[in-house]
Design a protein around this motif. Structure first.
Motif, PDB file in Angstrom:
ATOM      1  N   LYS A   1     -26.508  20.915  68.779  1.00  0.00           N
ATOM      2  CA  LYS A   1     -26.221  22.319  69.095  1.00  0.00           C
ATOM      3  C   LYS A   1     -24.726  22.605  69.024  1.00  0.00           C
ATOM      4  O   LYS A   1     -24.302  23.758  68.988  1.00  0.00           O
ATOM      5  N   TYR A   2     -23.921  21.536  69.001  1.00  0.00           N
ATOM      6  CA  TYR A   2     -22.475  21.739  68.962  1.00  0.00           C
ATOM      7  C   TYR A   2     -21.941  21.964  67.542  1.00  0.00           C
ATOM      8  O   TYR A   2     -20.786  22.314  67.361  1.00  0.00           O
TER       9      TYR A   2
ATOM     10  N   ASN B   1     -17.048  32.625  78.829  1.00  0.00           N
ATOM     11  CA  ASN B   1     -17.816  32.478  77.598  1.00  0.00           C
ATOM     12  C   ASN B   1     -16.893  31.994  76.482  1.00  0.00           C
ATOM     13  O   ASN B   1     -15.851  32.579  76.221  1.00  0.00           O
TER      14      ASN B   1
ATOM     15  N   LYS C   1     -17.784  29.124  66.108  1.00  0.00           N
ATOM     16  CA  LYS C   1     -19.017  29.625  66.712  1.00  0.00           C
ATOM     17  C   LYS C   1     -18.901  31.132  66.934  1.00  0.00           C
ATOM     18  O   LYS C   1     -17.860  31.740  66.684  1.00  0.00           O
TER      19      LYS C   1
ATOM     20  N   ASN D   1     -20.132  16.418  74.579  1.00  0.00           N
ATOM     21  CA  ASN D   1     -19.380  17.531  73.983  1.00  0.00           C
ATOM     22  C   ASN D   1     -17.874  17.287  73.995  1.00  0.00           C
ATOM     23  O   ASN D   1     -17.100  18.198  73.765  1.00  0.00           O
TER      24      ASN D   1
ATOM     25  N   ASN E   1     -18.383  22.899  81.805  1.00  0.00           N
ATOM     26  CA  ASN E   1     -18.463  23.498  80.468  1.00  0.00           C
ATOM     27  C   ASN E   1     -19.218  22.543  79.544  1.00  0.00           C
ATOM     28  O   ASN E   1     -18.618  21.707  78.876  1.00  0.00           O
ATOM     29  N   GLN E   2     -20.538  22.662  79.550  1.00  0.00           N
ATOM     30  CA  GLN E   2     -21.348  21.717  78.775  1.00  0.00           C
ATOM     31  C   GLN E   2     -21.952  22.341  77.527  1.00  0.00           C
ATOM     32  O   GLN E   2     -22.569  21.646  76.730  1.00  0.00           O
ATOM     33  N   GLU E   3     -21.795  23.644  77.352  1.00  0.00           N
ATOM     34  CA  GLU E   3     -22.469  24.318  76.235  1.00  0.00           C
ATOM     35  C   GLU E   3     -21.605  24.401  74.981  1.00  0.00           C
ATOM     36  O   GLU E   3     -22.064  24.832  73.934  1.00  0.00           O
ATOM     37  N   SER E   4     -20.351  24.031  75.090  1.00  0.00           N
ATOM     38  CA  SER E   4     -19.488  24.041  73.898  1.00  0.00           C
ATOM     39  C   SER E   4     -18.620  22.788  73.912  1.00  0.00           C
ATOM     40  O   SER E   4     -18.552  22.069  74.915  1.00  0.00           O
TER      41      SER E   4
END
Lengths: 352, 352
Positions: free
Chosen positions: B3-4, A144, A100, A201, A173-176
Motif C-alpha cells: 500500500k506504500y 493527513n 501519493k 513504512n 503515522n503508519q499509513e504512509s
C-alpha cells in the motif's frame, strides 16, 4: 526554453549545490566533505580493481556491498538498496514511495533538494515550519500526508532528533512512508536503522560521501522493509540497470569493513566540532547544537553576508543560504581537522 | 505489491539486462562488452586519481571531459551532456524531450529499454515494424509523433542506417526531437554527430561501455543543440547534482585522448566480426549485415534455443530474445578477439 522541451522541463526549479571552486582555496568548509582521506584500504582496493576487467559491466545488484552493509547493520540483503549517491536514492524514493494523493511533508528549513524532487515528479508537498528554536517538532507532522521526510540530524541546522521521538512518530503515522535521511548521522546522532525490522513504512538513507570520506566516488544506500526496497528496485531497473561502477562497489565494501578508520576519523571530527563550538561562543557567535559534521551559527551583531564575503576574501569558503529569511543571518560551516578549525578561528578573529 | 507504493511502481515493466554470470564462463558473448582492456593510459589515470582527494565532490559539470569530447568532435562544450552510462541519459531524454502529446516512435525490434522508460514516465509510444529484412524504414516514421528514437546501428539486429537517410528524416521531421542512439556506432557505422550544428532537433547518445572498453566504469554522453542540452541539465540538476564520480571523469578524458588504442581495438573487432560472419555462413547460418560489435544470426535448420542451451553447456554465453516471435530463431553474438571467434566456431561446429 524550446518547443522541443516537455512541459516538465519548464516547470523545474533545479537544486543548486554548494560551490566547487576551481581556484585555490585555503579552507573549503562549504559542502560538508570529510577533511580526511578515504581509508588506505579503500584506495588500495580501487587500485587493485583498476585493470582489464573494467571492460565488463559491474554487478547490477552490488551484492558484495549489500552483504558488507547487511553484516554491519545486522540486516538482510533484501533490506538494502544501493544508489549513485544518496541523492539518486532520494529521487527514487520520491518517485516510488512519496508520490501519493496527499502531500508529502518536510521541514520548511531542510535539504533543499526535496522540493526539487517534488517539482521533477509533480508531487504535492507541504513545508512544516521548524519551531522558534529551529527544531523539528514531530507532533506537527501528525496530519493527513502522503509521506514524511526529514534529515536526522536536520540540515542545515545540524540539530538531531532522538530515536525515541522517531519511533513515536512511526507508531502514530503508519499509513504512509517515513523517510529518515541520515546523511550526517555518523557524527554523533543516533541512527534509526535498528527500527527497520519493526516498521514496514520506515526508509533510512545514508551516504558514503561524509563519514566514509567518499564524496568523489558517488555512493549511497537505503534500508527498509523488503517491499519498499522492491519498489526502489523496480524504479532503478526501469531507469538504469548498472548505476554503480566496479570501483565504487569495491570502495564501498572496504569503507564499511575498515571500521577502525571510520571511528578514528569521525571521533576526530566530533572533537574538532566541540572545539569550534567553544571558540565561536567566545567571539559572540550563537551555535545550534549539532549532531553533524557542520555547525549552523550566527554572530550576535555582525551581518552574515559581510562575514561570508570577508572569509571568502581570506580564502575560506563556508555556506550561506539567502532563503528563507529566518536563516539568512546564519552560516553553515563544515567541520575540518583541528588545525583547520584553529585557522578558521584565527581568521574569524581578524575578520571581526 | 504494498500500500506504500506509488501508482507508478505497480505499472512498471522493468528492463532485463543480459546475464552477468557469477560462475566461470569460457566465452562471455552476451552483453556486447569489448574483449580488450581499457587503454593503459586510462588505467594509469584512474590509479593516479585514487588518492585523498576522493574525499571531495567531483566537478558536477564534468568540464574536463566535455572539453575532451568537444575537441574530439569539433563541437562546443554547450553541445555536450555527460551521464552515468548512456542509459541514464536516455532516461533523461525520454523525460525531458520525448514526453509529448503525440506518441514517441521507435522500431518494434530495438533496444528493449525504450518501452521501460515510457512506462517509467507514462509516455505514449508506438512501435514501428521493421521491414521484412529487419531494416528500419525511415519513411514509416513520417507520421504524427512526439519524437523518434532508434539505435544506429539498430540493436539487436546490428543493421546500420546511412547518415544520408538520417539527414533526410531530419529534414522531413522538424517538429519533434530525433534521437540517434549511437551506442555501437564506432564499429563501422557512420556517426551523425557532424549534423549536430545543422539540426536543432537532433540528439545523439554515445557510450564509453563498448568501443572505449569501459562498461565497468559507467559513462555515456549526448550531443545536441544547446537548448536541448539545457533541458537535460535541468532534469539532471533536479535529480542528482554529482552523477559522475572523479575516477570516471579522468577515465573518460584519457579514453577519448588515446585515439590510437581506440582505433587499434575497434579495427581488430571489425576484422573479427568479418571472420565470424564468413565462418558462420559456411556452417549454414544466415547473418544480418552488422555495423556493431555483435552479429544477429540464425541457423537455417537448427532451433535457436537448442543452440543457445548447447553453447551454454559448453561454457559459451550468447543472447537470445524470446520476443517478438519474429526474432525468436536469432541469436545475438558479441564480437570478441579473433581467438574468441575461432573458439566459438569450433564449439559451434561440435554443437551442430
Amino acid at each position: 526554453m524550446s518547443k522541443y522541451w516537455s512541459d516538465i522541463v519548464s516547470r523545474l526549479t533545479p537544486y543548486t549545490p554548494g560551490e566547487q571552486p576551481k581556484d585555490k582555496i585555503l579552507l573549503k568548509l562549504n559542502t560538508n566533505e570529510n577533511p580526511y582521506s578515504p581509508s588506505s584500504e579503500v584506495l588500495d582496493a580501487i587500485k587493485l580493481s583498476t585493470k582489464a576487467s573494467l571492460r565488463l559491466y559491474p554487478d547490477p545488484e552490488s551484492i558484495n556491498l549489500k552483504e558488507a552493509l547487511a553484516n554491519y547493520h545486522n540486516l538482510s540483503k533484501a533490506n538494502i538498496f544501493i544508489g549513485n549517491g544518496s541523492d539518486e536514492i532520494l529521487a527514487f524514493i520520491f518517485q516510488a514511495l512519496l508520490n501519493k494523493e496527499a502531500p508529502v511533508l518536510f521541514p520548511d528549513i531542510t535539504y533543499s533538494f526535496y522540493p526539487a524532487y517534488c517539482s521533477l515528479y509533480d508531487i504535492k508537498y507541504k513545508r512544516i515550519p521548524l519551531d522558534k528554536k529551529l527544531n523539528i517538532n514531530l507532533e506537527d507532522y501528525l496530519i493527513n500526508n502522503g509521506g514524511i521526510i526529514f534529515p536526522n540530524p536536520n540540515a542545515p541546522t545540524g540539530i538531531p532528533k532522538s530515536v525515541v521521538d522517531i519511533e513515536n512518530l512511526l507508531q502514530l503515522n503508519q499509513e504512509s512512508v517515513v523517510v529518515i535521511d541520515e546523511a550526517y548521522v555518523d557524527f554523533g546522532t543516533e541512527s534509526a536503522v535498528k527500527l527497520i525490522n519493526q516498521y514496514k513504512n520506515l526508509v533510512i538513507t545514508q551516504s558514503f560521501s561524509k563519514s566514509r570520506s567518499l564524496a568523489g566516488i558517488r555512493l549511497g544506500c537505503a534500508f527498509a522493509n523488503e517491499d519498499l526496497i522492491e519498489a526502489l528496485n523496480r524504479i532503478k531497473n526501469s531507469f538504469n540497470s548498472y548505476p554503480i561502477d566496479r570501483l565504487a562497489q569495491v570502495a564501498g565494501v572496504k569503507a564499511i569493513q575498515d571500521e577502525n578508520y571510520f571511528n578514528l576519523t569521525r571521533i576526530k571530527i566530533i572533537e574538532a566540532r566541540k572545539f569550534l563550538e567553544k571558540e565561536l561562543l567566545l567571539i559572540d557567535f550563537e551555535v545550534l547544537s549539532s549532531g553533524a559534521n557542520f555547525i549552523f551559527t550566527r554572530h550576535k551583531s555582525k551581518d552574515a553576508i559581510i562575514i561570508f564575503n570577508k572569509l571568502r576574501e581570506a580564502g575560506v569558503l563556508v555556506r550561506h543560504f539567502n532563503e528563507p529569511e529566518r536563516i539568512s543571518q546564519f552560516l553553515r560551516i563544515t567541520i575540518g581537522t583541528m588545525e583547520d578549525m584553529q585557522k578558521l578561528i584565527s581568521i574569524l578573529k581578524a575578520v571581526l
